[in-house]
Design an enzyme around this catalytic site. Structure first.
Site: not given
Ligand code: NAD
Ligand code: DAU
Length: 335
Positions: A125-127, A150, A154
């Site tokens: 992730t970019d985070e 988190y 990562k």
């Molecule tokens: P998500 O939370 O929707 O899904 C995570 C999945 O991993 C779930 O199906 C969960 O059951 C499974 N999981 C959790 N713990 C586990 C374990 N111990 N063993 C096996 N499975 C397990 O997450 P997502 O948003 O789909 O993210 C997927 C990947 O992409 C993550 O690695 C996250 O860091 C990365 N990522 C997410 C975003 C985003 O915006 N959502 C952006 C950049 C990178």
């Molecule tokens: O940038 C990639 C990341 O994006 C992934 O690695 C993470 O897994 C994913 O959860 C996401 O992280 P963020 O913290 O950016 O996403 P989130 O949807 O939780 O929040 C997006 C923005 O919105 C952030 O600035 C917080 C704000 N927010 C979020 C929630 C849940 C609110 O203002 N209110 C809320 O209730």
């Protein structure tokens, strides 16, 4: 090609599996997922009948069970999507983030090494880069400066991947993507939370002043980037992925309300997230230049399609928002 996909019942993993089975007939895969609160096999309905697909319920941090998955499977690559992913939950309970995201990744790396898996893709992730001021963008050489449990977990996993490449000569790559949106995203994340709350005429909780910035990319564009990194990425390299699509949270929430035809009076400013990163922006020029990746979704239509998906899949999100979710919501927001 035989893949091990971890976390395939989550948001991005399930989209990846749909995408791969549709676009790449030469691929078969095993999906390993522990089915935590956000893992949901409904995200894969239809897929389970495909002979190229097999599901194993397992925890990536359980070395014994994971060894059984690897033994005799002869995987051509591991794609590690499995993770604990919600920043707010990492603030209230970091332990499980370290277990899954760090120890789980290390176990997968060890097994990939032991069983001679030729390729490993770590979905990061970019985070991991921390927070940006008002200008500039993260490049692959931006120093790691994670700010939440988190993102620290990562970043730790990314460093383990780097160490396995350097020490054991492992063929691994890392992708670092910005915020994804699209179907099957768990409604604790900003976009699906705001859409589903608005559909229920509930308050939309915006943290702080709402002026934090995120860089949004459609999940399928992320999936294509992960596939390209698997196919063409250079061993040991990192690829940033993002659509150059920055939005203030408040502006995005207003846009969603406009699409839904709901009033802005639903917006409720709530206490800020501790340590809240102010701005993310990705410089994706490397993956564009070196791997030929391009985002295909335009945000205006991608966002409308996503809103429509949540309108049409009310049964899915209503089920997801029941039970444990209600307790989480109460504790997190008190709304
Ligand atoms: P998500 O939370 O929707 O899904 C995570 C999945 O991993 C779930 O199906 C969960 O059951 C499974 N999981 C959790 N713990 C586990 C374990 N111990 N063993 C096996 N499975 C397990 O997450 P997502 O948003 O789909 O993210 C997927 C990947 O992409 C993550 O690695 C996250 O860091 C990365 N990522 C997410 C975003 C985003 O915006 N959502 C952006 C950049 C990178
Ligand atoms: O940038 C990639 C990341 O994006 C992934 O690695 C993470 O897994 C994913 O959860 C996401 O992280 P963020 O913290 O950016 O996403 P989130 O949807 O939780 O929040 C997006 C923005 O919105 C952030 O600035 C917080 C704000 N927010 C979020 C929630 C849940 C609110 O203002 N209110 C809320 O209730």
């Amino acid at each position: 090609m035989n893949l091990l996909v971890t976390g395939g019942a989550g948001f991005i993993g399930s989209n990846f599996i749909h995408y791969i089975l549709r676009e790449h007939p030469e691929v078969s895969l095993v999906n390993v997922d522990a089915l935590t609160y956000c893992g949901n096999l409904e995200n894969l309905s239809g897929v389970e009948k495909d002979p190229r697909y097999r599901f194993v319920k397992a925890d990536i941090a359980d070395a014994g069970t994971m060894a059984e998955v690897f033994a005799g499977a002869s995987f051509d690559a591991v794609l590690n999507f499995a993770a604990e992913t919600h920043v707010d939950r990492s603030i209230t309970g970091p332990s499980v983030f370290l277990r899954t995201n760090v120890a789980g990744t290390q176990i997968l790396l060890d097994l990939a090494l032991k069983y001679g898996v030729p390729r490993f893709v770590q979905v990061s992730t970019d985070e991991v880069y921390g927070s940006l001021p008002e200008t500039g963008a993260f490049t692959e050489t931006t120093p790691l400066a994670p700010n939440s449990p988190y993102s620290a977990s990562k970043a730790s996993a990314d460093l383990l991947v780097r160490a396995y490449v350097h020490t054991y000569g492992m063929d691994a790559v890392v992708t670092r993507c910005s915020n994804n949106y699209g179907p099957w995203q768990f409604p604790e994340k900003l976009i699906p939370l705001m859409i589903t709350n608005a559909l229920e005429d509930k308050p939309l909780p915006v943290y702080g002043d709402g002026l934090n910035v995120r860089d949004w990319l459609h999940v399928e564009d992320h999936c294509r980037a992960v596939w390209l990194a698997l196919e063409k990425g250079v061993k040991g390299e990192v690829y940033n992925v993002g659509g150059a699509n920055e939005w203030h949270n408040l502006a995005l929430v207003k846009e969603l309300l406009a699409i839904l035809g709901k009033p802005e009076s639903l917006i409720t400013f709530v206490k800020d997230r501790p340590g809240h990163d102010r701005r993310y922006a990705i410089d994706a020029s490397r993956i564009r230049r070196e791997l030929g990746w391009r985002p295909t979704y335009d945000f205006a239509s991608g966002l409308r399609q996503t809103v429509q998906w949540y309108i049409e899949n009310e049964t899915w999100w209503r089920r997801v928002k029941s039970g444990e979710y209600q307790k989480y919501y109460q504790t997190q927001y008190g709304l």
